[in-house]
Design a protein around this motif. Sequence first.
Motif, PDB file in Angstrom:
ATOM      1  N   ALA A 279      11.659  -2.777  -7.075  1.00  0.00           N
ATOM      2  CA  ALA A 279      12.010  -3.609  -5.926  1.00  0.00           C
ATOM      3  C   ALA A 279      10.805  -4.420  -5.460  1.00  0.00           C
ATOM      4  O   ALA A 279      10.918  -5.614  -5.138  1.00  0.00           O
ATOM      5  CB  ALA A 279      12.535  -2.737  -4.788  1.00  0.00           C
ATOM      6  N   ILE A 280       9.638  -3.785  -5.436  1.00  0.00           N
ATOM      7  CA  ILE A 280       8.431  -4.498  -5.016  1.00  0.00           C
ATOM      8  C   ILE A 280       8.069  -5.568  -6.045  1.00  0.00           C
ATOM      9  O   ILE A 280       7.701  -6.697  -5.691  1.00  0.00           O
ATOM     10  CB  ILE A 280       7.272  -3.508  -4.808  1.00  0.00           C
ATOM     11  CG1 ILE A 280       7.599  -2.565  -3.646  1.00  0.00           C
ATOM     12  CG2 ILE A 280       5.961  -4.254  -4.545  1.00  0.00           C
ATOM     13  CD1 ILE A 280       6.611  -1.435  -3.464  1.00  0.00           C
TER      14      ILE A 280
ATOM     15  N   ALA B  81      10.106  -7.149  -7.951  1.00  0.00           N
ATOM     16  CA  ALA B  81      11.064  -8.246  -7.776  1.00  0.00           C
ATOM     17  C   ALA B  81      10.621  -9.168  -6.649  1.00  0.00           C
ATOM     18  O   ALA B  81      10.677 -10.402  -6.773  1.00  0.00           O
ATOM     19  CB  ALA B  81      12.454  -7.679  -7.487  1.00  0.00           C
ATOM     20  N   GLY B  82      10.161  -8.591  -5.549  1.00  0.00           N
ATOM     21  CA  GLY B  82       9.677  -9.402  -4.440  1.00  0.00           C
ATOM     22  C   GLY B  82       8.449 -10.210  -4.800  1.00  0.00           C
ATOM     23  O   GLY B  82       8.302 -11.369  -4.380  1.00  0.00           O
ATOM     24  N   VAL B  83       7.565  -9.615  -5.598  1.00  0.00           N
ATOM     25  CA  VAL B  83       6.360 -10.325  -6.045  1.00  0.00           C
ATOM     26  C   VAL B  83       6.744 -11.537  -6.891  1.00  0.00           C
ATOM     27  O   VAL B  83       6.181 -12.634  -6.739  1.00  0.00           O
ATOM     28  CB  VAL B  83       5.436  -9.371  -6.832  1.00  0.00           C
ATOM     29  CG1 VAL B  83       4.308 -10.151  -7.512  1.00  0.00           C
ATOM     30  CG2 VAL B  83       4.852  -8.306  -5.908  1.00  0.00           C
TER      31      VAL B  83
ATOM     32  N   VAL C  40       9.643 -13.192  -6.825  1.00  0.00           N
ATOM     33  CA  VAL C  40      10.263 -14.185  -5.932  1.00  0.00           C
ATOM     34  C   VAL C  40       9.187 -14.963  -5.172  1.00  0.00           C
ATOM     35  O   VAL C  40       9.329 -16.165  -4.908  1.00  0.00           O
ATOM     36  CB  VAL C  40      11.235 -13.495  -4.952  1.00  0.00           C
ATOM     37  CG1 VAL C  40      11.703 -14.470  -3.879  1.00  0.00           C
ATOM     38  CG2 VAL C  40      12.435 -12.930  -5.711  1.00  0.00           C
ATOM     39  N   GLY C  41       8.080 -14.294  -4.872  1.00  0.00           N
ATOM     40  CA  GLY C  41       6.978 -14.945  -4.171  1.00  0.00           C
ATOM     41  C   GLY C  41       6.086 -15.784  -5.069  1.00  0.00           C
ATOM     42  O   GLY C  41       5.071 -16.320  -4.610  1.00  0.00           O
TER      43      GLY C  41
ATOM     44  N   GLU D 132      10.613   2.688  -6.485  1.00  0.00           N
ATOM     45  CA  GLU D 132      10.233   1.613  -5.571  1.00  0.00           C
ATOM     46  C   GLU D 132       9.488   0.486  -6.281  1.00  0.00           C
ATOM     47  O   GLU D 132       9.419  -0.634  -5.770  1.00  0.00           O
ATOM     48  CB  GLU D 132       9.353   2.177  -4.453  1.00  0.00           C
ATOM     49  CG  GLU D 132      10.053   3.218  -3.584  1.00  0.00           C
ATOM     50  CD  GLU D 132       9.092   3.924  -2.639  1.00  0.00           C
ATOM     51  OE1 GLU D 132       7.880   3.617  -2.688  1.00  0.00           O
ATOM     52  OE2 GLU D 132       9.544   4.775  -1.861  1.00  0.00           O
TER      53      GLU D 132
END
Length: 227
Positions: free
Chosen positions: A102-103, A105-107, A109-110, A99
Amino acid sequence: MQYIKYINNKVGKQNKCIYLLALEKHFYYIVSTVAILLNGEVLMTEQQAMLSPLTILDKIKENNVTHVIYLPDSETNHLFIAMEEDPNIEVITVGREAETMAIAAGVIVGGKIPVCLVQNTGMMESGDSIRGLGLDCNLPIVMIIGYRGWTRWGITPDSAARLTEPTLNAWGIQYYLVEHDGDADRITLAFQTAAATQKPVAVLVGDEYHGFNRMNLDEERKIIKEG
């Protein structure tokens, strides 16, 4: 004692290494460097060779990390406590290592900077997410990986350690080994490499079973403040 006498007889006084050997599950491990002597002076003691959790945290902050994605474990407990106490770091815990990518990657993108903190067994468990997100999506994610089972001296019965570097090489992931505080700048090199290549980069923490748990954090902070 016979081993120490043998070393004393065979090795000159100006260049002497004495190691303690422990027998565990029928395998010999070199568990502690007592002293390295050169010209009668101690160059490195066990405490000087340690890897401090505060050193890891300082390097994370120096590289502007905003989020640490982490699967808690007992080996890195002191580092976890230090991160939790730091107001500039947001710690995100996960239920399984896969996990973390994926997290992270989101960080990214943010617009923030993550680091993933896992063990080598968890790195292997995360293989598909490292491939699909880190490599195929060209994400500059630094993974700080506990090098479970690794020994400097080549006696490595734990397959997790034996397979760690071959796995990273097979994936084409560059990595840096960190054993003690003197190696800490390699963490910065890892962040620089990740930014330059836009790929995941690993930091292998070779002292995972020692430095993180060797000293109480409050005692260590006191020593740093006084020194």
